[in-house]
Design an enzyme around this catalytic site. Sequence first.
Site, mmCIF file in Angstrom:
data_model
loop_
_atom_site.group_PDB
_atom_site.id
_atom_site.type_symbol
_atom_site.label_atom_id
_atom_site.label_comp_id
_atom_site.label_asym_id
_atom_site.label_seq_id
_atom_site.Cartn_x
_atom_site.Cartn_y
_atom_site.Cartn_z
ATOM 1 N N ILE A 72 40.571 44.135 36.645
ATOM 2 C CA ILE A 72 39.910 43.011 37.300
ATOM 3 C C ILE A 72 39.450 43.474 38.690
ATOM 4 C CG2 ILE A 72 40.050 40.575 37.967
ATOM 5 C CD1 ILE A 72 42.427 40.257 36.067
ATOM 6 N N PRO A 73 38.421 44.315 38.727
ATOM 7 C CA PRO A 73 37.864 44.684 40.031
ATOM 8 C C PRO A 73 37.143 43.475 40.621
ATOM 9 C CG PRO A 73 36.489 45.532 38.273
ATOM 10 C CD PRO A 73 37.697 44.914 37.619
ATOM 11 N N HIS A 74 36.967 43.484 41.941
ATOM 12 C CA HIS A 74 36.269 42.346 42.534
ATOM 13 C C HIS A 74 35.572 42.736 43.829
ATOM 14 C CE1 HIS A 74 40.674 42.129 42.994
ATOM 15 N NE2 HIS A 74 40.471 41.801 44.236
ATOM 16 N N GLY A 75 34.506 42.006 44.081
ATOM 17 C CA GLY A 75 33.735 42.180 45.292
ATOM 18 C C GLY A 75 33.641 40.863 46.036
#
Length: 159
Positions: free
Chosen positions: A64-67
Site C-alpha cells: 500500500i504505497p501512498h503519495g
Amino acid sequence: MNLLDILDLDLIDLDMGATDKDGVLKQLSSMLYKKGNIKDLDKFLEAVYERESIGETGLGGIAIPHGLTDQVINASVAIGKVKQPVEWESLDDQPVSLIFLLAAPTGDLQKTHLQNLSQLASVVAHKAHVDALMKCETKEEFFELIETYFNEFTKRKEA
C-alpha cells in the site's frame, strides 16, 4: 469520505505488465494521471518514492504505497495485480502481487488519507480476503469484493 468513495473501476488493472516496483508505481501513477486525479505525474511519483524511502509498505503479498502531496487533485486509489510477484520492501521480506496506490491532497491528511489508509488496511488484513481478491478475474468482481469486505469492516466497527 470513505474507501468506497475513492474506488473507481477505471483505476483497477488486474493484469499489469510491470515486472518490478518502479514499473508498478509508474503504471499505477499513470492511471491516476490519465484519470485527472493528479496534476504532475513526475512530482507525484517523487512524493511516492519519498514515502517509500521512510519505511516498508508491503506485507503479506500486498503493498500500500501512498503519495500525500499538493499534486493530488482528488483523493483516489489505483489498484494493480501483477502477473508475477515483484520485489518490494516488505515487513515480511516477501514479494508482492497486489498493490494499492493511495493518492491524497496534502491538506487531507487527517480527514481523508489516514482514514482511507486505515480502512484499506483493515479490509486486506485478513489473508482470506487477500486470497479471494487475488483470484478475481474482472474489475467488477474485484470492486464488489472490496465493497463486501468494507461493509463487513464497517458493521464490525459499529457493533
